[in-house]
Design a protein around this motif. Structure first.
Motif, PDB file in Angstrom:
ATOM      1  N   ASP A  12      -2.456   3.347  30.923  1.00 49.01           N
ATOM      2  CA  ASP A  12      -3.036   2.024  30.700  1.00 49.01           C
ATOM      3  C   ASP A  12      -1.952   1.081  30.155  1.00 49.01           C
ATOM      4  O   ASP A  12      -1.450   1.299  29.047  1.00 49.01           O
ATOM      5  CB  ASP A  12      -4.184   2.133  29.703  1.00 49.01           C
ATOM      6  CG  ASP A  12      -4.859   0.798  29.422  1.00 49.01           C
ATOM      7  OD1 ASP A  12      -4.402  -0.237  29.959  1.00 49.01           O
ATOM      8  OD2 ASP A  12      -5.837   0.795  28.647  1.00 49.01           O
ATOM      9  N   PRO A  13      -1.563   0.032  30.902  1.00 49.31           N
ATOM     10  CA  PRO A  13      -0.513  -0.877  30.425  1.00 49.31           C
ATOM     11  C   PRO A  13      -0.847  -1.552  29.092  1.00 49.31           C
ATOM     12  O   PRO A  13       0.055  -1.891  28.328  1.00 49.31           O
ATOM     13  CB  PRO A  13      -0.400  -1.918  31.549  1.00 49.31           C
ATOM     14  CG  PRO A  13      -0.949  -1.238  32.756  1.00 49.31           C
ATOM     15  CD  PRO A  13      -2.028  -0.324  32.244  1.00 49.31           C
ATOM     16  N   ASP A  14      -2.125  -1.747  28.817  1.00 43.75           N
ATOM     17  CA  ASP A  14      -2.504  -2.372  27.551  1.00 43.75           C
ATOM     18  C   ASP A  14      -2.315  -1.412  26.377  1.00 43.75           C
ATOM     19  O   ASP A  14      -2.015  -1.830  25.253  1.00 43.75           O
ATOM     20  CB  ASP A  14      -3.965  -2.833  27.599  1.00 43.75           C
ATOM     21  CG  ASP A  14      -4.167  -3.983  28.574  1.00 43.75           C
ATOM     22  OD1 ASP A  14      -3.221  -4.789  28.730  1.00 43.75           O
ATOM     23  OD2 ASP A  14      -5.250  -4.062  29.183  1.00 43.75           O
ATOM     24  N   ALA A  17       2.541  -0.216  26.039  1.00 45.28           N
ATOM     25  CA  ALA A  17       3.251  -1.453  26.377  1.00 45.28           C
ATOM     26  C   ALA A  17       4.744  -1.204  26.577  1.00 45.28           C
ATOM     27  O   ALA A  17       5.349  -0.346  25.930  1.00 45.28           O
ATOM     28  CB  ALA A  17       3.052  -2.483  25.275  1.00 45.28           C
ATOM     29  N   ASN A  20       8.970  -4.750  30.713  1.00 40.48           N
ATOM     30  CA  ASN A  20       9.634  -4.775  32.009  1.00 40.48           C
ATOM     31  C   ASN A  20      10.020  -6.190  32.427  1.00 40.48           C
ATOM     32  O   ASN A  20      10.841  -6.368  33.336  1.00 40.48           O
ATOM     33  CB  ASN A  20       8.725  -4.158  33.083  1.00 40.48           C
ATOM     34  CG  ASN A  20       8.645  -2.638  32.964  1.00 40.48           C
ATOM     35  OD1 ASN A  20       9.607  -1.991  32.568  1.00 40.48           O
ATOM     36  ND2 ASN A  20       7.498  -2.077  33.310  1.00 40.48           N
ATOM     37  N   HIS A 143       3.996   2.606  34.977  1.00 49.08           N
ATOM     38  CA  HIS A 143       2.731   3.039  34.409  1.00 49.08           C
ATOM     39  C   HIS A 143       1.986   3.974  35.356  1.00 49.08           C
ATOM     40  O   HIS A 143       1.263   4.860  34.910  1.00 49.08           O
ATOM     41  CB  HIS A 143       1.855   1.826  34.065  1.00 49.08           C
ATOM     42  CG  HIS A 143       2.272   1.128  32.810  1.00 49.08           C
ATOM     43  ND1 HIS A 143       3.054   0.006  32.813  1.00 49.08           N
ATOM     44  CD2 HIS A 143       2.031   1.412  31.502  1.00 49.08           C
ATOM     45  CE1 HIS A 143       3.271  -0.392  31.559  1.00 49.08           C
ATOM     46  NE2 HIS A 143       2.667   0.449  30.747  1.00 49.08           N
TER      47      HIS A 143
END
Length: 263
Positions: A12-14, A17, A20, A143
Motif C-alpha cells: 500500500d503506497p499510503d 511511503a 520516487n 510497490h
C-alpha cells in the motif's frame, strides 16, 4: 503480510511511503559524477560489467543481436553504457524529464538508445520481444513487485534473462543504506528508499518463480573501500569509489534469472 510473503502482493503506497518523485527533479545531474547521484556512478562499472558478462555467456559474443530493455533507466547511466558496447537497447522510465536528459546525453555521446516514457507495470514491448531485461536500482522502488515481474516475464522470450541489482532487507542494510548513506553521509537523497521495500533474496526468488523465472545466481555488491576508510573520505566530500562483487548479500546484491523455455 510477514516473513517471506511480504512482497508476494502489492504494498500500500499510503502505508509504505517512498519519495520516487525525487527522480523527476534530477535533470542533468544524472550525469554529474560528483553530484547527488554519485553513488550510482561509482556502482555503474561493476554492474554493467556483470550484465554484459551474463549476456555474453547466454547469447554469445555478438552483442548487436541482443535486444535489451532497461526498466527504470532514469537518465540512462546503464542504458547508454550497454548501447556503447553494441547492444540494441530500449530504455523505459516513468519520468519524462529523465528520459529527455537521457536522450540529450546519448545524442551528445553519439550512442543510439531508444528511450521511451513508460511504466514498469505496462511495458511498451510485445510479448516475447526481449532477450535481456535490466532492472538496476529499481526493484526496491516498486510497490507492486509482482505486477512488475509479470510484465518482465511477458516481454522476455523463452530462455531470456532478467538481470538486476537491489537491496536486501536486513539490519545491515538499514544501518548502511538508510542511516549511513541517507542520514549521515547524504550520498543518497533522504527519502528515496524505504527499508520496508527492500527485498530479501528468498522473496525475490519466490516472486520470480511465480512468473516462470528461475533465479540462477546472486552475488553481493559493495564498495571496494572498507567502511573505516569509506566514511571519513565521504565526509570530506570524496566519492564512494568503485564497487565490486562479493560473497556477502547482507546489503546490496546483484543477480540473474532465466525465463523457462516452456513459457
Amino acid at each position: 503480510m510477514a516473513g517471506n510473503d511480504r512482497h508476494l502482493a502489492a504494498l500500500d503506497p499510503d502505508a509504505v511511503a517512498i519519495d520516487n518523485e525525487y527522480y523527476h527533479e534530477v535533470g542533468d545531474s544524472w550525469w554529474d559524477a560528483s553530484g547527488p547521484l554519485r553513488a550510482l556512478h561509482d556502482m555503474n562499472p561493476a554492474r554493467v560489467a556483470y550484465f554484459d558478462a551474463t549476456a555474453r555467456r547466454a547469447f554469445g559474443a555478438d552483442r548487436s543481436r541482443v535486444r535489451v530493455l532497461d526498466i527504470g533507466c532514469g537518465g540512462g547511466l546503464v542504458s547508454e553504457r550497454l548501447a556503447a558496447l553494441g547492444y540494441q537497447v530500449t530504455g523505459v522510465d516513468l519520468s519524462a524529464g529523465s528520459i529527455e536528459t537521457a536522450r540529450r546525453h546519448a545524442s551528445a555521446s553519439g550512442v543510439t538508445v531508444d528511450y521511451q516514457v513508460g511504466s514498469a507495470y505496462e511495458l511498451p514491448k510485445p510479448d516475447g520481444a526481449v532477450d535481456l531485461v535490466v532492472v538496476s536500482d529499481v526493484l526496491e522502488h516498486l510497490h507492486d513487485l509482482p505486477g512488475a515481474v509479470a510484465e518482465i516475464a511477458r516481454v522476455l522470450r523463452p530462455g531470456g534473462i532478467v538481470v538486476f541489482d537491489t537491496i536486501n532487507r536486513t539490519v545491515a542494510s538499514y544501518l548502511k543504506a538508510i542511516v549511513l548513506s541517507e542520514k549521515i553521509l547524504k550520498i543518497i537523497y533522504p527519502g528515496t528508499h524505504n527499508w520496508k521495500m527492500f527485498i530479501r533474496p528468498d522473496e525475490l526468488r519466490a516472486v520470480f518463480a511465480g512468473h516462470g523465472l528461475d533465479l540462477t545466481e546472486i552475488k553481493g555488491l559493495e564498495p571496494v573501500a572498507p567502511p573505516h576508510k569509506l566514511v571519513p573520505a565521504t565526509l570530506r566530500g570524496r566519492a564512494v569509489g568503485p564497487f565490486h562483487l562479493t560473497p556477502s548479500t547482507a546489503v546490496s546484491y546483484i543477480g540473474q534469472a532465466v525465463k523457462s523455455q516452456e513459457s
